[in-house]
Design an enzyme around this catalytic site. Structure first.
Site, PDB file in Angstrom:
ATOM      1  N   ASP A 156       0.855  -1.066  -0.093  1.00 13.80           N
ATOM      2  CA  ASP A 156       0.058  -0.068  -0.048  1.00 13.80           C
ATOM      3  C   ASP A 156       0.791   1.363  -0.009  1.00 13.80           C
ATOM      4  OD1 ASP A 156      -3.203   0.906   0.536  1.00 13.80           O
ATOM      5  OD2 ASP A 156      -1.568   2.285   1.503  1.00 13.80           O
ATOM      6  N   LYS A 189      -0.537   2.795   6.034  1.00  8.67           N
ATOM      7  CA  LYS A 189      -1.312   1.512   6.012  1.00  8.67           C
ATOM      8  C   LYS A 189      -0.872   0.147   6.316  1.00  8.67           C
ATOM      9  CE  LYS A 189      -5.245   4.272   3.981  1.00  8.67           C
ATOM     10  NZ  LYS A 189      -6.113   4.323   2.909  1.00  8.67           N
ATOM     11  N   PHE A 216      -7.895   1.764 -12.150  1.00  6.07           N
ATOM     12  CA  PHE A 216      -8.104   0.781 -13.359  1.00  6.07           C
ATOM     13  C   PHE A 216      -6.446   0.422 -13.749  1.00  6.07           C
ATOM     14  CE2 PHE A 216     -12.490   2.010 -14.044  1.00  6.07           C
ATOM     15  CZ  PHE A 216     -12.942   0.977 -14.193  1.00  6.07           C
ATOM     16  N   CYS A 236      -9.309  -8.770 -21.575  1.00  5.30           N
ATOM     17  CA  CYS A 236     -10.389  -9.260 -22.292  1.00  5.30           C
ATOM     18  C   CYS A 236     -11.837  -8.613 -21.604  1.00  5.30           C
ATOM     19  CB  CYS A 236     -10.573 -10.616 -22.072  1.00  5.30           C
ATOM     20  SG  CYS A 236      -9.368 -11.676 -22.738  1.00  5.30           S
ATOM     21  N   CYS A 267     -14.744   6.452  -4.470  1.00  2.00           N
ATOM     22  CA  CYS A 267     -15.051   6.570  -2.948  1.00  2.00           C
ATOM     23  C   CYS A 267     -15.086   7.950  -2.550  1.00  2.00           C
ATOM     24  CB  CYS A 267     -14.196   5.580  -2.257  1.00  2.00           C
ATOM     25  SG  CYS A 267     -14.605   3.891  -2.475  1.00  2.00           S
TER      26      CYS A 267
END
Length: 342
Positions: free
Chosen positions: A57, A83, A129, A171, A184
């Site tokens: 993280d 974190k 992404f 795919c 978020c």
């Protein structure tokens, strides 16, 4: 061999049994992201006896995390702990027999292969992404199964990706989506949702580790509307997929990389700056140099510097920087050059 008594109720479940438990004790799992999903996943896998967990993280614990990121406390937020470190401490209290390897880093094309290879399963606890495409490239290249998950607002999804068996992530999502989309930090997220999606991801990971059948679907859930949808993706492999069909790992291609990477973190009014070449800062010395320019606090993992009331700069040992208070990459570059250097 480790004492199996603590796993007795899990061993009684026929699909796991003692053999499955032994498999988990010998397994190595990487969890990318120690936020809302990652903390749920890590909690379950550590309690279940996965022998080695690598927790990766890039961020530190903030007050807004405490609503849903189940391993963290107010003390962690006050102490400005990374974190990965805060989670490691909590997980060791839960199960000291599990090796929890805390890695404070932004997963990127320069470190992904080093951090993710040698794992039995990779689990996606990320919120973007680009990182997922990097995970997918490593997973396909080294034939490592991985479990995708995402949660925002009241909606979540998860899927199991097995290189050579199922469609890969590219795919399903051929291109990096344009624009920032919902996160978020822009539309919020409900804590029960991240518990549910993270728990499903942990369950699918356990199935992979014991050799059981995993879901063939891209599972989608909305907990506010109490609706769900299952999309069978088992036949969804793209015969022309650049990644799994052509062996083209674009997201690991260093030829287009620059020495410093600038990333605007959607919805957070933050720019992340990551040096492409490894370096290590002396945080105490850096703090001393910055004190004449603003307020500085420092611990063994990071320093926090505020040159004015509107901007806060968080500097990690590896020279990675989070600049809070701006989404303007030009301004962020100027601040980085002025206070941290190239």
């Amino acid at each position: 061999m480790k004492d199996l008594a603590r796993y007795s109720r899990q061993i009684l479940f026929p699909s796991i049994g003692e053999e499955g438990q032994q498999n988990m004790l010998r397994s190595r799992v990487a969890i990318v992201g120690a936020g809302a999903l990652g903390t749920v996943i890590a909690n379950h896998l550590v309690r279940s006896g996965v022998g080695y967990i690598r927790l990766i993280d890039r961020d530190l614990v903030e007050w807004s995390n405490l609503q849903r990121q189940i391993l963290y406390t107010e003390e962690d937020a006050r102490g400005q702990l990374p974190k990965a470190i805060a989670a490691q401490k909590r997980l060791k209290d839960i199960n000291s027999t599990v090796m929890v390897d805390a890695v404070i880093a932004d997963l990127n094309l320069d470190n992904a292969e080093e951090l993710l290879t040698g794992m039995n399963v990779i689990v996606d606890g990320t919120d973007n992404f680009m990182t997922r495409f990097i995970i997918n490239d490593v997973a396909v290249k080294y034939r490592i199964p991985w479990v995708h998950g995402a949660a925002v607002s009241s909606r979540g999804m998860f899927a199991v990706i097995k290189p050579g068996v199922t469609p890969c992530y590219r795919c399903l999502f051929p291109n990096v989506p344009s624009g920032n989309g919902e996160t978020c930090d822009t539309v919020g997220v409900l804590s029960p949702l991240t518990d549910i999606i993270g728990s499903f991801q942990a369950m699918e990971t356990m199935k992979l580790l014991v050799g059981a059948e995993t879901t063939p679907n891209l599972e989608q859930i909305d907990i506010w509307d109490q609706s769900s949808m299952q999309m069978d993706i088992s036949q969804g492999r793209n015969p022309n997929c650049p990644t799994c069909a052509q062996g083209q790992f674009d997201f690991l291609d260093r030829s287009s990389g620059h020495q410093v990477a600038y990333t605007t973190l959607c919805g957070r009014d933050t720019v992340q700056i990551s040096p492409r070449h490894k370096r290590e800062l002396d945080l105490k010395k850096t703090a001393e140099n910055l004190r004449k320019s603003g307020k500085v606090s420092v611990n063994e993992f990071l320093l926090r510097f505020s040159p004015d009331d509107g901007v806060t700069i968080v500097v990690f040992k590896d020279a990675r920087v989070l600049i809070h208070g701006t989404s303007d990459s030009v301004k962020a570059k100027q601040l980085y050059a002025k206070y941290i250097g190239s």
